[in-house]
Write an enzyme that holds these catalytic residues in place. Structure first.
Site, short mmCIF file in Angstrom:
data_model
loop_
_atom_site.label_atom_id
_atom_site.label_comp_id
_atom_site.label_asym_id
_atom_site.label_seq_id
_atom_site.Cartn_x
_atom_site.Cartn_y
_atom_site.Cartn_z
N HIS A 12 -17.81 48.99 4.54
CA HIS A 12 -18.44 47.73 4.68
C HIS A 12 -17.60 47.05 5.62
CE1 HIS A 12 -15.50 46.48 1.57
NE2 HIS A 12 -15.36 45.41 2.51
N HIS A 84 -12.48 41.37 7.72
CA HIS A 84 -11.85 42.64 7.43
C HIS A 84 -12.87 43.80 7.48
CE1 HIS A 84 -12.87 42.00 3.34
NE2 HIS A 84 -13.02 43.50 3.23
N GLU A 135 -8.98 46.99 4.98
CA GLU A 135 -8.78 47.56 3.48
C GLU A 135 -9.36 48.82 3.33
OE1 GLU A 135 -12.30 45.63 1.44
OE2 GLU A 135 -11.26 45.88 -0.59
#
Lengths: 139, 139
Positions: A12, A84, A135
């Site tokens: 994502h 992020h 991440e």
């Protein structure tokens, strides 16, 4: 250095937004995407709206509670912005060890936390990755 | 407002980087991704390295020539940062007209340009989209 593949899919892209309802309506109506209902994630200090694209997700993040990790970001970026991006890995401990061996900084104490999808995650230092907060999520 | 689907796949996330060779080596070696050779795109004022993930692409952008559109971005963000994300659309003129009808600003004169992949593209005003520069590409 190794040439073995480590990161997989882009899981994502997370966008911090100053008005969650407006941003969700905009993705649903103006951009025409499949937008879910807001979900409070008190353990992560955010309310999230998931936008499902055919190949990945956008996550709209809005602060929840007093210690939200995105409150400072929104103070610096009042219009919002990309917070992020998340790459999938098969083995997060192997990924962490490889990153450290290459000199990249893993945030926190380096022990994976349980992320917003209930899976182990780690974050990497933006200064080591072209200003991007990355991440890693074990899938 | 309409609920018709407009944006499709996330075609790519573009990251402006201060050192293209270092960033490409980092994605290849530290993060373990499939990284292509640098490609000069003089018409767009950038040298690009494509990173192929299983479901989408990352594009590393570095300024090429005196009028590169990312030079100012790198002056403001010396470590680099996410510059834009690109969504695919089936009909870019229909997308433009819908966006304008919803009050969103399309950058430039609103006529699609030929993008880095040889396809028609438009950019949307970041202030209208949570601080994110959005590219639409007709596929």
């Amino acid at each position: 250095m190794t040439e073995e593949v480590m990161i997989g899919r882009l899981n994502h892209v997370a966008i911090a937004v100053p008005d969650l309802q407006a941003a969700a309506a905009q993705y649903a109506n103006t951009l025409g995407a499949k937008v879910g209902a807001p979900q409070d994630e008190p353990d992560h200090g955010v309310t999230v709206v998931f936008i499902e694209l055919p190949n990945t997700k956008i996550e709209l993040l809005y602060p929840l509670g007093g210690n939200s990790p995105i409150r400072g970001f929104l103070e610096k970026n009042p219009s919002g912005g990309i917070h992020h991006m998340c790459f999938e890995v098969e083995d997060i401990l192997a990924a962490r060890d490889r990153l450290r061996a290459e000199g990249a900084r893993v945030l926190g104490d380096g022990e994976p936390k349980t992320g917003a999808h209930g899976k182990p995650v780690l974050f990497l230092h933006p200064k080591d990755f072209n200003g991007c907060l990355i991440e890693l999520e074990q899938v």
